[in-house]
Every structure is written in C-alpha cells, then in structure tokens.
Design a protein around this motif. Sequence first.
Motif, short mmCIF file in Angstrom:
data_model
loop_
_atom_site.label_atom_id
_atom_site.label_comp_id
_atom_site.label_asym_id
_atom_site.label_seq_id
_atom_site.Cartn_x
_atom_site.Cartn_y
_atom_site.Cartn_z
N GLY A 92 -6.57 8.56 0.71
CA GLY A 92 -5.67 7.27 0.53
C GLY A 92 -5.18 7.43 -0.57
O GLY A 92 -5.50 7.21 -1.34
N THR A 93 -3.98 6.36 -0.23
CA THR A 93 -3.62 5.68 -1.96
C THR A 93 -4.40 4.53 -2.02
O THR A 93 -4.59 4.70 -3.22
CB THR A 93 -2.49 5.05 -0.92
N THR A 94 -5.35 3.58 -1.41
CA THR A 94 -6.19 2.33 -1.87
C THR A 94 -6.92 3.40 -2.55
O THR A 94 -7.30 2.97 -3.38
CB THR A 94 -6.63 2.21 -0.65
N HIS A 122 0.81 -4.23 -2.53
CA HIS A 122 -0.03 -4.31 -1.42
C HIS A 122 -1.00 -4.39 -2.12
O HIS A 122 -1.58 -4.40 -3.42
CB HIS A 122 0.34 -2.90 -1.39
N SER A 124 -3.80 -3.33 -1.77
CA SER A 124 -4.95 -1.76 -2.37
C SER A 124 -4.04 -1.97 -4.22
O SER A 124 -4.57 -1.03 -4.22
CB SER A 124 -4.11 -0.71 -1.12
N ILE A 170 4.49 -0.52 -7.31
CA ILE A 170 4.79 -0.44 -5.85
C ILE A 170 6.27 1.00 -6.32
O ILE A 170 6.81 0.02 -6.71
CB ILE A 170 4.94 -1.58 -5.01
N ASN A 174 6.64 -1.18 0.70
CA ASN A 174 6.12 -1.88 2.02
C ASN A 174 7.16 -3.32 2.84
O ASN A 174 7.01 -2.64 4.40
CB ASN A 174 4.71 -1.52 2.59
N ASP A 199 2.82 3.41 -7.10
CA ASP A 199 2.17 3.12 -5.68
C ASP A 199 3.07 4.24 -4.57
O ASP A 199 4.13 3.29 -4.30
CB ASP A 199 1.99 1.56 -5.04
N ALA A 201 2.80 5.15 -1.57
CA ALA A 201 2.95 5.45 0.08
C ALA A 201 3.58 5.15 0.67
O ALA A 201 4.02 5.59 1.88
CB ALA A 201 1.12 4.49 -0.05
N GLN A 202 5.09 4.20 0.32
CA GLN A 202 5.83 4.37 1.18
C GLN A 202 7.00 5.13 0.52
O GLN A 202 7.91 5.18 1.25
CB GLN A 202 6.67 2.43 0.81
N SER A 222 -0.24 7.85 0.34
CA SER A 222 -1.46 8.76 1.97
C SER A 222 -0.71 9.44 2.80
O SER A 222 0.18 9.73 3.13
CB SER A 222 -1.63 6.95 2.78
N HIS A 224 -1.34 10.15 6.48
CA HIS A 224 -1.02 9.03 7.23
C HIS A 224 0.39 9.01 7.23
O HIS A 224 0.52 8.91 8.24
CB HIS A 224 -1.77 8.55 7.95
N LYS A 225 1.00 8.69 6.17
CA LYS A 225 2.31 7.84 6.49
C LYS A 225 3.58 9.25 6.05
O LYS A 225 4.61 8.94 6.19
CB LYS A 225 2.44 6.44 4.73
N1 PMP Z 1 0.41 0.64 -0.72
C1 PMP Z 1 1.03 0.80 0.59
C2 PMP Z 1 3.01 -0.10 -0.13
C3 PMP Z 1 0.97 0.50 1.57
O1 PMP Z 1 2.28 0.69 2.46
C4 PMP Z 1 -0.06 0.91 2.08
C5 PMP Z 1 -0.94 1.65 3.19
N2 PMP Z 1 0.79 0.09 4.22
C6 PMP Z 1 -1.37 1.01 1.02
C7 PMP Z 1 -0.64 1.05 0.33
C8 PMP Z 1 -2.50 1.70 1.50
O2 PMP Z 1 -2.58 2.61 2.26
P1 PMP Z 1 -4.05 3.22 2.73
O3 PMP Z 1 -4.64 2.10 3.88
O4 PMP Z 1 -3.50 4.31 3.90
O5 PMP Z 1 -4.95 3.82 1.73
#
Ligand code: PMP
Length: 405
Positions: A92-94, A122, A124, A170, A174, A199, A201-202, A222, A224-225
């Motif tokens: 995933g993103t992390t 975030h 991560s 980012i 998020n 990043d 993810a969003q 990721s 799952h999003k």
């Molecule tokens: N970056 C952003 C902007 C996120 O919203 C999220 C998840 N909330 C993450 C990173 C981390 O994603 P994941 O937990 O799926 O690795």
Amino acid sequence: MKTLAEIRNDFPILNAKVRGKELVYLDNGATAQKPAVVIDAINTYYKDYNSNIHRGVHHLSQVATTAYENAREKLRGFINSPKLEEVIFTKGTTESINIVASCFGRKSLNKGDEVIISAMEHHSNIVPWQMICDEREAVLKVIPINNNGELLMDEYKKLLSDKTKLVAVIHISNTLGTINPVKEIIDLAHQKGALVLLDGAQAVPHIKVDVQDLGCDFYAFSGHKIFGPTGVGVLYGKSEYLNDMPPYQGGGDMIKEVTFEKTTYNCLPHKFEAGTPNIVGGIGLGVAVDYMQEVGIDLIHKREEELLAYATEKIVKVEGVRIIGEAERKASVLSFVIDGLHPFDIGTLLDQLGIAVRTGHHCTQPLMSFFEIPGTIRASFAFYNTKEEVDKLISGLERALSMLR
Ligand code: PMP
C-alpha cells in the motif's frame, strides 16, 4: 453510463443495516467499499485457481501468474505509466513510500542533503523521511501552509536549493481535502535537480492521475481506497531511478542468481517484490480499476464535486461548525470541528444513527497542532454517496448537538 441506483447496487454493503439503521458510509477516506465484481474475483481466485505465481510449470500457477500480471497491466493503464516494469506491487501507500525513503535514501542521501515534505503530510509521508534523514544525516524541511490549508508556494521556492535531493508531498490531503498544485511543485523541484514523490493515496480515488502528464518520479497509492482489497497497492517509479536504487527486501522472486559468494538481483519490477506477494489482492485491484473506469473517472469526480458543494453549503449552517480545510481546490473530504464539543463524542452519537464518519487526527498530528485542535470530524464522500445521506449527516449532527449542549 450507470445511474446512481445501479452504482449503489454494485456495492452489497451499502444495503447493510447498522444499529438497526440504514448504513450511511462517509468514511471513504479511510477505506472505500468494494463492488461485487471485486468480491467475486477474490472468491473465484480461491475457489478456482489458487496457486503461487511465477516459475510454476503447472496449469494453476500459470493461470494465477497471468491474472496477476494482467492486473499489473491494468494498473499501468490506470496511471498511464509508460512502462509495465515501473509498476511495483506493494502492501500500500505506506510501504511504497518506505521503499523510496529507504532505498533512494541509502543510495542518494548524504550528510547535509535535504528532503522537503509539507505541513499537511500523512504520518506515512513524514516518519519514513525522518528515519532515513536521521540515518544519513540529511535535513528534513517542511513547506508551511496557510489557514485555508494551502501550501505556501513562495516558501516552498525558498526551501528549494542545490542541496534538495527529493521532494515528497501529498497530492490530495486526507484531512483537508486540498488538491495541491503538484505540477508546479514538480517543475520547480526538477529545475533544482531534485526528484519528486507524490503520495497519491487520496488522489487516485477522486481524479484522473496520469504520471506522464504530472512528470513525477515516484507515485504511491493504496488499493483499498480505490474499491480494491486491503494489503495491496502500487509504487510507480521511473525505471532509471528504480534501477539505480538498492533492493528493499531480500528473498525469493527479487533475485536473478544466488550463490553464497554473491547474489544478483532480478530486473524490475521483481527487484522490489521479494517473497510471495498478495496475489489475490493484485488481481482484485485490477478488477477494481476496471470497475472505476467503467463508471468513468470524470463522472466520479463530477458526482463527488456536487456532493462536496452540497454538504459544505449545508454544514456551514449548523451552529458552531468550523470547516478545517477551505482550499480553493478541494476533493470530497469535509473536515470540521464544533465549538466546545469533542469530535469523538459527535462521532459516537452519529454511529448510533448508522452514520460512519472518522474522528481524530487522521494520521496528521502536525496538522492538528497547526490548527490547535485535538482532531476533526471527517466526512469523506465517494461517488456512491447521495445527497440524502448528506441530509442524514446534517440532521444527525443537529440531533447530536441538541443532546450534547
Ligand atoms: N497517505 C494518505 C494521504 C492517506 O490518506 C493514507 C491512508 N489514510 C496513507 C498515506 C496510508 O495508506 P495505507 O495505510 O493504505 O498504507
């Protein structure tokens, strides 16, 4: 074009009841719901062709390998990566960000070099950089923001220097919903010879992402999003930089040849995919992006923009509400606080009504410090949400307020 009713029908969970009430799912920023096609693909894999991939000569292994690699091709198309080998499956993103921080950092960061992140990251996209900067004696710099939750681009320009090796920001926040001016960020970084990681993810759930058009060097997101399974995601990286980086983990699949004296590494993308991957996750994610494309990313964006505008207009009329994140360009994330009340209490009362929102710091503690708040209540909308659900959120809030005040 699918109607909203058809779209909602595609997601079995949207018919669920929570505490005897119809579920109102407004926590899509944390994870999105899965359409039946994704759930079915997961079932089919385990029922019909569960097998380990790559190197298998037997039939099932070949079927599974083809399905997994087809999914990679779908993801390549989804972000318009020029090369298949530049699409690396991760957890995933992390994990995607950790790979770049750790591997790029070990190879390219030296004492006194600088990495730039932003105040709205975030965790991560903060902690991996802190860890590697610590290890390599590099310096981490932070682009500040204004009270609307927008990056101060003039300050960013001042932070960039010949010492900047990488900028990690980012794409869409998020917590605030801010859509950052990433093309400008990338151009400015490249002028200084620095690489850029986004990043995403969003971003991928809401807008069309084209890594060639953006020109970013790395892009993390990721599954799952974007309506796919958990435990799988993507790191896109330009092959010239990925080839130059040491591997992340050692083990099966990432090797070309192993002797006790010396090991040579596999080519991309396998070099960064040690061990048995999340096979069913990758396959399910491929189906998820097919589904998004069938609905249409432009339609998704348009529906969500309408929902955000509608929800924003309604929520500002609720007494004591303050929106956190009022950038000019926003995705469908609505964070807010209510005078004198703790977000957790509001979230708990909304839950009694079947309304799922997220409360807390959203893994952005430095952002909470900036706004001097303990957390926010966050409603994050997907294209399957409705105006009626927004109305339920508003009436739920009013009910919660009358109880708490
Ligand atoms: N970056 C952003 C902007 C996120 O919203 C999220 C998840 N909330 C993450 C990173 C981390 O994603 P994941 O937990 O799926 O690795």
